[in-house]
Design an enzyme around this catalytic site. Structure first.
Site, PDB file in Angstrom:
ATOM      1  N   SER A 167     -75.922 -14.918  14.904  1.00 37.40           N
ATOM      2  CA  SER A 167     -77.162 -14.656  15.648  1.00 37.40           C
ATOM      3  C   SER A 167     -77.010 -14.343  17.125  1.00 37.40           C
ATOM      4  O   SER A 167     -78.000 -14.000  17.766  1.00 37.40           O
ATOM      5  CB  SER A 167     -78.126 -15.826  15.496  1.00 37.40           C
ATOM      6  N   SER A 194     -80.644 -13.736  14.917  1.00 37.01           N
ATOM      7  CA  SER A 194     -81.944 -14.246  15.289  1.00 37.01           C
ATOM      8  C   SER A 194     -82.219 -14.237  16.792  1.00 37.01           C
ATOM      9  O   SER A 194     -83.369 -14.366  17.195  1.00 37.01           O
ATOM     10  CB  SER A 194     -82.099 -15.676  14.766  1.00 37.01           C
ATOM     11  N   LYS A 198     -83.235 -18.442  24.837  1.00 32.36           N
ATOM     12  CA  LYS A 198     -83.785 -18.411  23.472  1.00 32.36           C
ATOM     13  C   LYS A 198     -84.672 -19.633  23.257  1.00 32.36           C
ATOM     14  O   LYS A 198     -84.330 -20.744  23.675  1.00 32.36           O
ATOM     15  CB  LYS A 198     -82.618 -18.407  22.479  1.00 32.36           C
TER      16      LYS A 198
HETATM   17  N1  GLN Z   1     -78.613 -14.327   9.775  1.00 31.15           N
HETATM   18  C1  GLN Z   1     -78.063 -15.634   9.547  1.00 31.15           C
HETATM   19  C2  GLN Z   1     -79.107 -16.529   8.909  1.00 31.15           C
HETATM   20  O1  GLN Z   1     -80.183 -16.061   8.702  1.00 31.15           O
HETATM   21  C3  GLN Z   1     -77.521 -16.212  10.812  1.00 31.15           C
HETATM   22  C4  GLN Z   1     -78.543 -16.835  11.665  1.00 31.15           C
HETATM   23  C5  GLN Z   1     -77.980 -17.479  12.881  1.00 31.15           C
HETATM   24  O2  GLN Z   1     -76.832 -17.270  13.247  1.00 31.15           O
HETATM   25  N2  GLN Z   1     -78.781 -18.316  13.479  1.00 31.15           N
HETATM   26  O3  GLN Z   1     -78.860 -17.679   8.625  1.00 31.15           O
END
Ligand code: GLN
Length: 500
Positions: free
Chosen positions: A174, A150, A75
């Site tokens: 994410s 994400s 990532k």
């Molecule tokens: N969807 C969550 C957010 O937007 C989690 C994102 C993540 O785990 N990086 O904060």
């Protein structure tokens, strides 16, 4: 073995062939390169790929190491020396990492080869990868849909066989949510289990890195490589790392699985619900005891998470001021103009929303009412889990209330997007570990089959247990063998009104 068939292998299978010297690390990279050339235009999981660098490393790798010669996708929030590390943000568009993150160093020490950086929501804020400033990534099971986020690029690459395995990060879901939506396995380790040195911080009390893979065994193999103490990350716990892969084969008789009643709420897609019910019945047939439990503060998790995560993000993202990293506004009138325009030009709308929300909940006058209160709720959520784990070995739930949604469906409505984490972000608030694994398919109105993810949550530092429980399910079902229908038909980019 035919080179064209190599990319479909999982890590364990690939490593065996490498170790037996039936194939070379270089041949593996070449097979992956042609797979990527064929499939990537449809999926767009990668932000950058450096095969030349990967080949250089591959030539020196020792195939007898646990991940010897295995290419891994990373990532784009994790530093790989010399490679771009943009977090899919304009503000870091030209930034290259100066050193390897500890987990990259550890992966290399285990013989793995990082070869490409995957797409993501900007700074990991989002649940669909649509907040990337670069491009959309598409779900390999239906390219008109999101892969989740994400870590959507990592999940889509593994699902599309354009990566054997990948690293992602999970601040509120994410790793697990894109794993669920893309039909792969994803592990969020406990807070402190895996070093964050060399990761771009989003919310420092919540962030963890972990694997996305095709099987539970592969996830255990990657965990073996990346877990463990790091003198460069004081939040990383100094506890011995078990051999997760060697410990997988325990049977489930006597295991107690808790079913939190607050997680089987209205609003869950009935097809997801049906798959979860079946998975629970399957666990019962494997000898696990299913116990109803309650996590009474669940309904406050999302609100508490978005206060705390945004507060911490507003502090962490202050470093992107155009002085040291990345984008810098041209011809500033003065220092404030420089800061203001750099950030105005560099950050996308969701990141700005979080910074504004975060500074608001931290500002004097509102601090007590929002941030301090969210921290109190966090304590209650932690206690809910502690009480549940006094009676059960792990908790079982859906990972996401819905299967993969169409591109553009939720991107205009941040609240809808935040609800994607309803079953995942409490685990980050509590610091416990979790895994998502495929547990069935939802058949949509047009006949498309979309993967459904099952989430198992375990006590802090009890990764061994959830991996065992996941492995027993996986090995007695067939879901992990299904591959997305990428080969069939002529590819046509779906027409949609989504603009980037
Ligand atoms: N969807 C969550 C957010 O937007 C989690 C994102 C993540 O785990 N990086 O904060």
């Amino acid at each position: 073995m035919n080179a064209a068939d190599l990319p479909a292998l999982n890590i364990a299978e690939l490593q065996l062939l490498l170790r037996r010297r039936e194939i070379s690390p270089r041949e593996v990279l070449e097979a992956l390169q042609s797979r990527i050339a064929e499939v990537e235009p449809r999926i767009e999981a990668y932000l950058s790929i450096d095969f030349d660098d990967a080949v250089k490393h591959a030539e020196r790798t020792d195939v007898s190491l646990p991940l010897g010669g295995v290419p891994i996708a990373i990532k784009d929030i994790i530093s790989v020396a010399g490679q771009p590390c943009t977090c899919a943000s304009k503000i870091l568009r030209n930034y290259r990492a100066l050193y390897d993150a500890t987990i990259i160093r550890k992966l290399r020490a285990a013989g793995a080869i990082p070869f490409g950086k995957t797409n993501m929501d900007e700074f990991a804020m989002g649940a669909s990868t649509e907040n990337s400033s670069v491009k959309f990534t598409r779900n390999p099971w239906d390219i008109s849909r999101v892969p989740g986020g994400s870590s959507g690029g990592s999940a889509a690459a593994v699902a599309a066989d354009t990566a054997f395995g990948a690293l992602g990060t999970d601040t509120g879901g994410s790793i697990r949510q894109p794993a669920a939506l893309s039909g792969v396995v994803g592990v969020k380790p406990s807070y402190g289990r895996v070093s964050r040195f060399g990761l771009v911080a989003f919310a420092s009390s919540l962030d963890q890195a972990g694997p996305l893979t095709k099987t539970v065994r592969d996830a255990a193999m990657v965990m073996n490589a990346i877990a463990g103490a790091d003198p460069q990350d004081s939040t990383c716990l100094n506890e011995a790392v078990p051999d997760y892969a060697a410990d997988l084969g325990r049977d489930l008789r006597g295991i107690r699985l808790g079913l939190p009643k607050e997680y089987l709420i209205e609003g869950i897609d009935p097809r997801v619900r049906a798959a979860i019910d079946q998975a629970v019945a399957h666990y019962d047939s494997l000898g696990a005891e299913i116990i109803d439990v309650s996590l009474p503060h669940t309904e406050y998790a999302i609100a508490s998470y978005y206060m705390i995560a945004s507060a911490e993000a507003s502090a962490n993202l202050a470093r992107f001021d155009g002085m040291r990293y990345g984008h810098r506004a041209e011809n500033p009138r003065n220092l404030f103009d420089h800061y203001g325009r750099t950030r105005e030009e560099g950050f996308g709308p969701e990141v700005k929303r979080r910074i504004i929300l975060g500074t608001y909940v931290l500002s004097s006058g509102y601090y007590e009412a929002y941030y301090a209160r969210a921290q109190k709720v966090r304590t209650l959520i932690r206690r809910d889990f502690a009480e549940a784990f006094a009676n059960v070995d792990a908790l079982i739930s859906p990972t996401s209330p819905v299967p993969a949604f169409p591109l553009g469906e939720r991107s205009a409505d941040p609240l809808q997007m935040y609800l994607a984490d309803v079953f995942t972000n409490a685990a980050n608030l509590a610091g416990i570990c979790g895994i998502s694994l495929p547990c069935g398919f939802a058949t949509m109105e047009n006949g498309t089959q979309l993967p459904v993810g099952l989430q198992l949550l375990g006590k802090a530092m009890d990764e061994t247990r959830i991996l065992q429980i996941a492995h027993a399910y996986e090995q007695s079902t067939e879901w992990h063998r299904r591959r997305p229908p990428l080969e069939t038909g002529n590819f046509q980019r779906p027409t949609s009104n989504v603009q980037h």
